[in-house]
Design an enzyme around this catalytic site. Structure first.
Site, PDB file in Angstrom:
ATOM      1  N   CYS A 233       0.864  -1.183   0.000  1.00  0.00           N
ATOM      2  CA  CYS A 233       0.000   0.000   0.000  1.00  0.00           C
ATOM      3  C   CYS A 233       0.899   1.231   0.000  1.00  0.00           C
ATOM      4  CB  CYS A 233      -0.966  -0.025   1.190  1.00  0.00           C
ATOM      5  SG  CYS A 233      -0.193  -0.147   2.807  1.00  0.00           S
ATOM      6  N   ARG A 238      -2.278  -0.843   5.428  1.00  0.00           N
ATOM      7  CA  ARG A 238      -3.466  -1.357   4.745  1.00  0.00           C
ATOM      8  C   ARG A 238      -3.184  -2.724   4.129  1.00  0.00           C
ATOM      9  NH1 ARG A 238      -4.803   3.711   0.969  1.00  0.00           N
ATOM     10  NH2 ARG A 238      -2.544   3.986   1.208  1.00  0.00           N
TER      11      ARG A 238
END
Length: 277
Positions: A233, A238
């Site tokens: 990410c 994430r």
């Protein structure tokens, strides 16, 4: 791996708040959220100040992790229940840390803080302290961590999953829209990467979608289950959520999180980059 091995429900959590050898830990993007209120008895880990090395760009080493958990009152034999806001965004990041350093009994509270609040379950603002322990972290398990050179070698060879938003993937923006647009030198994505935003793995209440829904989500995006997978990410938080989905829920064994992610890759001199969707 069965879901009960890596997830607990809100009902289970509320019934086990005071169970022996169970420690609830809150980890949030908004590091002040815990200070306002939290699940009774839960302790706080600050992803910025507790989990990151204070000098170099890396996370804390095994010795630092051992010291941190000892001071917070977590023992090696404890079952750690991690939770946080925004679909367990940073709680999944912390889960990946715990697994990296060999903690055996660690789970996510399915739905995290969001579902807990939607259910109207109680929160507390009381300070929490636990007796100091003597925690010993294992050497880092780098079979779940990808580094720059491996990522470069994986282009058009392994699955690369970019879990950022479509606008980040295309190069329109450098970071989530609510954050400063800085850090990496170039926008775009790694050539050949597929884009499956991390949040698509969650229901509206923050719980994870069913295994069938998750398998279809990645299959429809073009994930080749016969290949090794690297998720990335912007800074690796994430993508740790997607790592959790693929490895812990769907059982894909050869999955790594590239925590250097776009802030590293997008600043490499000469590294190939693609723009657009």
């Amino acid at each position: 791996m069965a879901r009960c091995d890596v997830l607990v429900s809100a009902d289970w959590a509320e019934s086990n708040l005071h169970a022996p050898k169970v420690v609830f830990v809150e980890v949030d993007e908004d590091t002040s959220a815990y200070d306002r209120d939290h699940i009774a008895g839960a302790i706080k880990l600050d992803w910025r100040t507790d989990l990151q090395d204070p000098v170099k760009r890396d996370f804390v080493d095994a010795q630092q992790f051992s010291k941190l958990l000892s001071e917070r009152g977590i023992a090696n034999e404890d079952t750690v229940i991690l939770y946080g806001g925004n679909n367990n965004w940073f709680a999944a990041y912390a889960y990946w840390y715990f697994k990296l350093y060999g903690h055996e009994k660690v789970k996510l509270l399915d739905g995290g803080r969001k579902k807990w609040e939607l259910d109207g379950r109680p929160l507390s603002s009381d300070p929490v302290s636990r007796p100091v322990t003597s925690y010993t972290a294992s050497p880092p398990d780098n079979t779940i961590r990808a580094f720059r050179d491996e990522v470069l070698a994986a282009i058009n060879v392994k699955n690369l999953i970019d879990v950022r938003s479509p606008d980040e993937f295309s190069g329109k923006i450098l970071a989530p829209a609510h954050l400063p647009q800085e850090q990496s030198q170039r926008p775009g994505h790694i050539p050949g990467a597929i884009n499956v935003p991390w949040s698509r793995a969650a229901n509206e209440d923050g719980t994870f979608k069913s295994d069938e829904e998750l398998a279809k989500l990645y299959a429809d995006a073009g994930l080749d289950n016969s290949k090794e997978t690297i998720a990335y990410c912007r800074i690796g938080e994430r993508s740790s959520h997607t790592w959790f989905v693929l490895r812990e829920l769907l059982g894909h064994q050869n999955v790594k999180n590239y925590d250097g992610s776009w802030t590293e890759y997008g600043s490499l001199v000469g590294a190939p980059i693609e723009l657009g969707s």
